[in-house]
Design a protein around this motif. Structure first.
Motif, PDB file in Angstrom:
ATOM      1  N   GLU A 211      22.486 -20.796 -49.320  1.00  0.00           N
ATOM      2  CA  GLU A 211      22.187 -20.821 -50.752  1.00  0.00           C
ATOM      3  C   GLU A 211      20.820 -21.409 -51.040  1.00  0.00           C
ATOM      4  O   GLU A 211      20.082 -20.918 -51.905  1.00  0.00           O
ATOM      5  CB  GLU A 211      23.274 -21.621 -51.485  1.00  0.00           C
ATOM      6  N   ILE A 212      20.450 -22.450 -50.294  1.00  0.00           N
ATOM      7  CA  ILE A 212      19.129 -23.046 -50.494  1.00  0.00           C
ATOM      8  C   ILE A 212      18.033 -22.039 -50.115  1.00  0.00           C
ATOM      9  O   ILE A 212      17.023 -21.898 -50.822  1.00  0.00           O
ATOM     10  CB  ILE A 212      18.988 -24.335 -49.651  1.00  0.00           C
ATOM     11  N   ALA A 213      18.259 -21.322 -49.023  1.00  0.00           N
ATOM     12  CA  ALA A 213      17.280 -20.297 -48.609  1.00  0.00           C
ATOM     13  C   ALA A 213      17.178 -19.203 -49.664  1.00  0.00           C
ATOM     14  O   ALA A 213      16.062 -18.717 -49.972  1.00  0.00           O
ATOM     15  CB  ALA A 213      17.695 -19.706 -47.261  1.00  0.00           C
ATOM     16  N   VAL A 227      17.293 -19.349 -61.635  1.00  0.00           N
ATOM     17  CA  VAL A 227      17.960 -18.754 -60.464  1.00  0.00           C
ATOM     18  C   VAL A 227      19.465 -19.006 -60.576  1.00  0.00           C
ATOM     19  O   VAL A 227      19.896 -20.150 -60.735  1.00  0.00           O
ATOM     20  CB  VAL A 227      17.428 -19.362 -59.149  1.00  0.00           C
ATOM     21  N   PRO A 228      20.270 -17.966 -60.508  1.00  0.00           N
ATOM     22  CA  PRO A 228      21.713 -18.163 -60.627  1.00  0.00           C
ATOM     23  C   PRO A 228      22.284 -18.937 -59.430  1.00  0.00           C
ATOM     24  O   PRO A 228      21.850 -18.763 -58.304  1.00  0.00           O
ATOM     25  CB  PRO A 228      22.262 -16.725 -60.657  1.00  0.00           C
ATOM     26  N   GLY A 229      23.205 -19.823 -59.734  1.00  0.00           N
ATOM     27  CA  GLY A 229      23.910 -20.547 -58.669  1.00  0.00           C
ATOM     28  C   GLY A 229      23.348 -21.906 -58.321  1.00  0.00           C
ATOM     29  O   GLY A 229      23.874 -22.577 -57.431  1.00  0.00           O
ATOM     30  N   VAL A 233      25.285 -25.027 -56.288  1.00  0.00           N
ATOM     31  CA  VAL A 233      24.799 -25.628 -55.046  1.00  0.00           C
ATOM     32  C   VAL A 233      24.787 -27.146 -55.169  1.00  0.00           C
ATOM     33  O   VAL A 233      25.116 -27.870 -54.214  1.00  0.00           O
ATOM     34  CB  VAL A 233      23.396 -25.097 -54.681  1.00  0.00           C
ATOM     35  N   GLU A 234      24.427 -27.641 -56.332  1.00  0.00           N
ATOM     36  CA  GLU A 234      24.445 -29.096 -56.550  1.00  0.00           C
ATOM     37  C   GLU A 234      25.848 -29.658 -56.344  1.00  0.00           C
ATOM     38  O   GLU A 234      26.034 -30.709 -55.733  1.00  0.00           O
ATOM     39  CB  GLU A 234      23.942 -29.422 -57.953  1.00  0.00           C
ATOM     40  N   PHE A 276      16.799 -29.280 -50.516  1.00  0.00           N
ATOM     41  CA  PHE A 276      17.214 -28.756 -51.816  1.00  0.00           C
ATOM     42  C   PHE A 276      16.328 -29.323 -52.933  1.00  0.00           C
ATOM     43  O   PHE A 276      15.922 -28.595 -53.857  1.00  0.00           O
ATOM     44  CB  PHE A 276      18.684 -29.103 -52.041  1.00  0.00           C
ATOM     45  N   LYS A 277      16.015 -30.613 -52.846  1.00  0.00           N
ATOM     46  CA  LYS A 277      15.172 -31.241 -53.870  1.00  0.00           C
ATOM     47  C   LYS A 277      13.760 -30.654 -53.821  1.00  0.00           C
ATOM     48  O   LYS A 277      13.092 -30.513 -54.848  1.00  0.00           O
ATOM     49  CB  LYS A 277      15.148 -32.754 -53.664  1.00  0.00           C
ATOM     50  N   THR A 278      13.311 -30.329 -52.613  1.00  0.00           N
ATOM     51  CA  THR A 278      11.992 -29.697 -52.487  1.00  0.00           C
ATOM     52  C   THR A 278      11.948 -28.346 -53.180  1.00  0.00           C
ATOM     53  O   THR A 278      10.992 -27.994 -53.892  1.00  0.00           O
ATOM     54  CB  THR A 278      11.640 -29.515 -50.985  1.00  0.00           C
ATOM     55  N   VAL A 279      13.040 -27.586 -53.016  1.00  0.00           N
ATOM     56  CA  VAL A 279      13.146 -26.282 -53.688  1.00  0.00           C
ATOM     57  C   VAL A 279      13.188 -26.477 -55.189  1.00  0.00           C
ATOM     58  O   VAL A 279      12.520 -25.759 -55.959  1.00  0.00           O
ATOM     59  CB  VAL A 279      14.394 -25.523 -53.194  1.00  0.00           C
ATOM     60  N   LEU A 280      13.966 -27.463 -55.651  1.00  0.00           N
ATOM     61  CA  LEU A 280      14.079 -27.708 -57.108  1.00  0.00           C
ATOM     62  C   LEU A 280      12.751 -28.143 -57.710  1.00  0.00           C
ATOM     63  O   LEU A 280      12.469 -27.846 -58.887  1.00  0.00           O
ATOM     64  CB  LEU A 280      15.146 -28.798 -57.356  1.00  0.00           C
TER      65      LEU A 280
END
Length: 283
Positions: A211-213, A227-229, A233-234, A276-280
């Motif tokens: 999901e992160i990818a 982005v949906p989802g 993921v959180e 995940f935080k990097t993506v956010l």
């Protein structure tokens, strides 16, 4: 029901609490202490039971309880230091206890009434296997052998063994042995459930990584917030951390190396959270 029988039941309740607790304990030394205390009250229960019915049919159990109390408390003291000297002393004491157990057990069995002798012979055999099982390393031998020992002792608490007096069943004695078996079943049930949680944790990590990818790829085209989802993921990440904390075998944390080994999964999870935080942060 006379007074001694009632006293036997009270002692049995105390014994039952200690017996249940000791088969949930993984630390060997702590186990010996708790089971030694349980054996002391167990022995007193048989004394009271003998005074209520017939001491002849209870004497082998009184001796077994005394023997068990001394053995467990001595092992508790011997295993205070995890050293070659302590292990050697433990082996010597084990052999001594086996010799005493066989000698005293055979004499006691032969002195029991002929019609109940087979019950006490079975009890002696299972008791000796239990003594060896207690000493052997690991969680399994002591719990496997105690189940068979408990079943043998249960026979001594039925009319098959109680030949005299008003009392025909020692219900508390039966409950104590049943408590040991139930405690063992709960122990293995918890072990299986922990294994299930670990398996689900690994599956969860795979889902979160995918999901992160996916979110990272889509964030290159649209804002992360769209982005949906993302919220899902959180929630999965929070669930992953809960599973990881539950999966830690706290009793195995004894030094720096074991602590590092047990928290390695948490460190991996923290890396997942950072990713995940990097993506956010792109949003």
């Amino acid at each position: 029901m006379n007074t001694w029988f009632i006293i036997a039941q009270i002692l049995g309740v105390v014994t039952m609490g200690f017996e249940f607790a000791c088969y949930q304990i993984k630390d060997k030394r702590q186990y010996f202490l708790i089971t030694g205390i349980a054996s002391f009250f167990w022995m007193l229960m048989f004394v009271a039971m003998g005074l209520a019915t017939s001491m002849d049919t209870q004497m082998s159990l009184v001796i077994a309880g005394t023997y068990s109390t001394v053995r467990n408390l001595v092992f508790w003291r011997i295993f205070k230091d995890d050293s070659p000297k302590a292990k050697k002393a433990g082996r010597i004491f084990l052999v001594l206890m086996m010799l005493i157990g066989i000698s005293a057990g055979v004499v006691t069995v032969l002195n029991t009434p002929e019609q109940v002798r087979w019950i006490h012979a079975l009890g002696l055999f299972t008791a000796l296997t239990f003594v060896v099982g207690q000493y052997l390393p690991g969680d399994h031998w002591v719990r496997i052998t105690v189940v068979f020992y408990a079943l043998a002792v249960m026979l001594t608490q039925t009319p098959l063994n109680i030949l005299e007096g008003e009392v025909r069943w020692n219900v508390m004695g039966l409950l104590i042995e049943a408590t040991k078996i139930v405690s063992v079943l709960i122990f293995y049930g918890a072990k299986v459930y922990r294994g299930y949680r670990i398996k689900k944790l690994q599956q969860l990590k795979s889902v979160i990584a995918e999901e992160i990818a996916r979110i990272d790829t889509m964030s290159e085209k649209i804002p992360v917030a769209n982005v949906p989802g993302v919220k899902n993921v959180e929630k999965l990440v929070a669930k992953m951390m809960r599973y990881e904390l539950l999966a830690i075998a706290q009793e195995k944390i004894k030094d720096v190396d074991s602590a590092q080994k047990e928290i390695s999964g948490i460190l991996e999870d923290l890396e997942v959270i950072r990713s995940f935080k990097t993506v956010l942060s792109k949003g």
